[in-house]
Design a protein around this motif. Structure first.
Motif, PDB file in Angstrom:
ATOM      1  N   GLN A   1       0.845  -1.205   0.000  1.00  0.00           N
ATOM      2  CA  GLN A   1       0.000   0.000   0.000  1.00  0.00           C
ATOM      3  C   GLN A   1       0.870   1.240   0.000  1.00  0.00           C
ATOM      4  N   VAL A   2       0.490   2.216  -0.792  1.00  0.00           N
ATOM      5  CA  VAL A   2       1.218   3.472  -0.884  1.00  0.00           C
ATOM      6  C   VAL A   2       0.383   4.565  -0.232  1.00  0.00           C
ATOM      7  N   GLN A   3       0.995   5.335   0.634  1.00  0.00           N
ATOM      8  CA  GLN A   3       0.314   6.473   1.252  1.00  0.00           C
ATOM      9  C   GLN A   3       0.705   7.747   0.505  1.00  0.00           C
ATOM     10  N   LEU A   4      -0.277   8.575   0.230  1.00  0.00           N
ATOM     11  CA  LEU A   4      -0.067   9.774  -0.586  1.00  0.00           C
ATOM     12  C   LEU A   4      -0.586  11.018   0.122  1.00  0.00           C
ATOM     13  N   VAL A   5       0.195  12.096   0.061  1.00  0.00           N
ATOM     14  CA  VAL A   5      -0.216  13.372   0.653  1.00  0.00           C
ATOM     15  C   VAL A   5       0.056  14.480  -0.350  1.00  0.00           C
ATOM     16  N   GLU A   6      -1.009  15.182  -0.739  1.00  0.00           N
ATOM     17  CA  GLU A   6      -0.874  16.278  -1.697  1.00  0.00           C
ATOM     18  C   GLU A   6      -0.620  17.609  -0.985  1.00  0.00           C
ATOM     19  N   SER A   7       0.016  18.521  -1.715  1.00  0.00           N
ATOM     20  CA  SER A   7       0.214  19.889  -1.219  1.00  0.00           C
ATOM     21  C   SER A   7       0.350  20.818  -2.419  1.00  0.00           C
ATOM     22  N   GLY A   8       0.264  22.125  -2.130  1.00  0.00           N
ATOM     23  CA  GLY A   8       0.501  23.120  -3.172  1.00  0.00           C
ATOM     24  C   GLY A   8      -0.743  23.770  -3.741  1.00  0.00           C
ATOM     25  N   GLY A   9      -1.907  23.341  -3.299  1.00  0.00           N
ATOM     26  CA  GLY A   9      -3.121  23.974  -3.790  1.00  0.00           C
ATOM     27  C   GLY A   9      -3.265  25.384  -3.236  1.00  0.00           C
ATOM     28  N   GLY A  10      -4.244  26.126  -3.772  1.00  0.00           N
ATOM     29  CA  GLY A  10      -4.482  27.479  -3.291  1.00  0.00           C
ATOM     30  C   GLY A  10      -5.359  28.266  -4.239  1.00  0.00           C
ATOM     31  N   LEU A  11      -5.371  29.567  -4.026  1.00  0.00           N
ATOM     32  CA  LEU A  11      -6.169  30.483  -4.843  1.00  0.00           C
ATOM     33  C   LEU A  11      -5.245  31.232  -5.800  1.00  0.00           C
ATOM     34  N   VAL A  12      -5.609  31.262  -7.063  1.00  0.00           N
ATOM     35  CA  VAL A  12      -4.782  31.929  -8.068  1.00  0.00           C
ATOM     36  C   VAL A  12      -5.707  32.592  -9.090  1.00  0.00           C
ATOM     37  N   GLN A  13      -5.227  33.659  -9.687  1.00  0.00           N
ATOM     38  CA  GLN A  13      -6.009  34.333 -10.726  1.00  0.00           C
ATOM     39  C   GLN A  13      -5.897  33.574 -12.045  1.00  0.00           C
ATOM     40  N   ALA A  14      -6.903  33.730 -12.870  1.00  0.00           N
ATOM     41  CA  ALA A  14      -6.872  33.122 -14.191  1.00  0.00           C
ATOM     42  C   ALA A  14      -5.615  33.559 -14.944  1.00  0.00           C
ATOM     43  N   GLY A  15      -4.990  32.593 -15.600  1.00  0.00           N
ATOM     44  CA  GLY A  15      -3.742  32.852 -16.296  1.00  0.00           C
ATOM     45  C   GLY A  15      -2.512  32.573 -15.457  1.00  0.00           C
ATOM     46  N   GLY A  16      -2.705  32.371 -14.172  1.00  0.00           N
ATOM     47  CA  GLY A  16      -1.592  32.120 -13.266  1.00  0.00           C
ATOM     48  C   GLY A  16      -1.156  30.660 -13.253  1.00  0.00           C
ATOM     49  N   SER A  17      -0.229  30.372 -12.330  1.00  0.00           N
ATOM     50  CA  SER A  17       0.355  29.032 -12.248  1.00  0.00           C
ATOM     51  C   SER A  17       0.341  28.525 -10.811  1.00  0.00           C
ATOM     52  N   LEU A  18       0.283  27.228 -10.687  1.00  0.00           N
ATOM     53  CA  LEU A  18       0.445  26.551  -9.408  1.00  0.00           C
ATOM     54  C   LEU A  18       1.206  25.259  -9.655  1.00  0.00           C
ATOM     55  N   ARG A  19       1.893  24.808  -8.630  1.00  0.00           N
ATOM     56  CA  ARG A  19       2.586  23.521  -8.714  1.00  0.00           C
ATOM     57  C   ARG A  19       2.114  22.642  -7.566  1.00  0.00           C
ATOM     58  N   LEU A  20       1.489  21.540  -7.899  1.00  0.00           N
ATOM     59  CA  LEU A  20       1.040  20.582  -6.903  1.00  0.00           C
ATOM     60  C   LEU A  20       2.112  19.515  -6.712  1.00  0.00           C
ATOM     61  N   SER A  21       2.258  19.083  -5.477  1.00  0.00           N
ATOM     62  CA  SER A  21       3.182  18.007  -5.172  1.00  0.00           C
ATOM     63  C   SER A  21       2.457  16.901  -4.425  1.00  0.00           C
ATOM     64  N   CYS A  22       2.951  15.702  -4.597  1.00  0.00           N
ATOM     65  CA  CYS A  22       2.389  14.540  -3.916  1.00  0.00           C
ATOM     66  C   CYS A  22       3.548  13.747  -3.351  1.00  0.00           C
TER      67      CYS A  22
ATOM     68  N   GLN B   1      -7.207  21.637  -2.591  1.00  0.00           N
ATOM     69  CA  GLN B   1      -8.123  22.525  -3.314  1.00  0.00           C
ATOM     70  C   GLN B   1      -7.349  23.499  -4.199  1.00  0.00           C
ATOM     71  N   VAL B   2      -7.784  23.598  -5.434  1.00  0.00           N
ATOM     72  CA  VAL B   2      -7.278  24.606  -6.360  1.00  0.00           C
ATOM     73  C   VAL B   2      -8.459  25.479  -6.782  1.00  0.00           C
ATOM     74  N   THR B   3      -8.336  26.780  -6.562  1.00  0.00           N
ATOM     75  CA  THR B   3      -9.392  27.712  -6.932  1.00  0.00           C
ATOM     76  C   THR B   3      -8.812  28.768  -7.860  1.00  0.00           C
ATOM     77  N   VAL B   4      -9.404  28.907  -9.028  1.00  0.00           N
ATOM     78  CA  VAL B   4      -8.946  29.874 -10.011  1.00  0.00           C
ATOM     79  C   VAL B   4     -10.017  30.946 -10.161  1.00  0.00           C
ATOM     80  N   SER B   5      -9.647  32.173  -9.843  1.00  0.00           N
ATOM     81  CA  SER B   5     -10.609  33.272  -9.942  1.00  0.00           C
ATOM     82  C   SER B   5     -10.512  33.921 -11.318  1.00  0.00           C
ATOM     83  N   SER B   6     -11.665  34.270 -11.853  1.00  0.00           N
ATOM     84  CA  SER B   6     -11.684  34.854 -13.205  1.00  0.00           C
ATOM     85  C   SER B   6     -11.792  36.367 -13.138  1.00  0.00           C
TER      86      SER B   6
END
Length: 122
Positions: free
Chosen positions: A1-22, A117-122
């Motif tokens: 069994q593999v345990q996974l934990v995500e990080s890096g989500g957040g609020l960003v404006q449209a056209g922006g960038s985010l990097r998620l890690s697991c 959670q990833v939230t992209v505002s327009s």
């Protein structure tokens, strides 16, 4: 069994960038394919990207092709999703998953993280 934990989500404006890690722990991490999926409110969970255990093979959903990049570092037991050119429709909870097959099917994956959670505002 593999345990996974995500990080890096957040609020960003449209056209922006985010990097998620697991971050992964558990047996045989390096032999598992990894996938990213997402689920928006009121919608079914959908495939985003997948990468083979070696990193040589990648797949992307048409909706993210050319904007998102999946990568993995087996030495650090991590898999990442670089998201550029984000759109409002990318807003969702993003999940990391591990399985024996590099595939877009949810059923191909046996271990899942809790999501970020990833939230992209327009």
């Amino acid at each position: 069994q593999v345990q996974l934990v995500e990080s890096g989500g957040g609020l960003v404006q449209a056209g922006g960038s985010l990097r998620l890690s697991c971050a992964a722990s558990g047996r045989a991490f390096n032999t598992y394919a990894k996938g990213w999926f997402r689920q928006a409110p009121g919608k079914e969970r959908e495939f985003v990207a997948a990468i083979s255990w070696s990193g040589r093979t990648t797949y992307y959903a048409d909706s993210v092709k050319g904007r998102f990049t999946i990568s993995r570092d087996n030495a650090k037991n991590t898999v990442s999703l670089q998201m550029n050119g984000l759109k409002a429709e990318d807003t969702a909870v993003y999940y990391c998953a591990a399985g024996k097959e590099t595939a877009a099917r949810i059923s191909a994956y046996e271990s899942w993280g809790q999501g970020t959670q990833v939230t992209v505002s327009s």
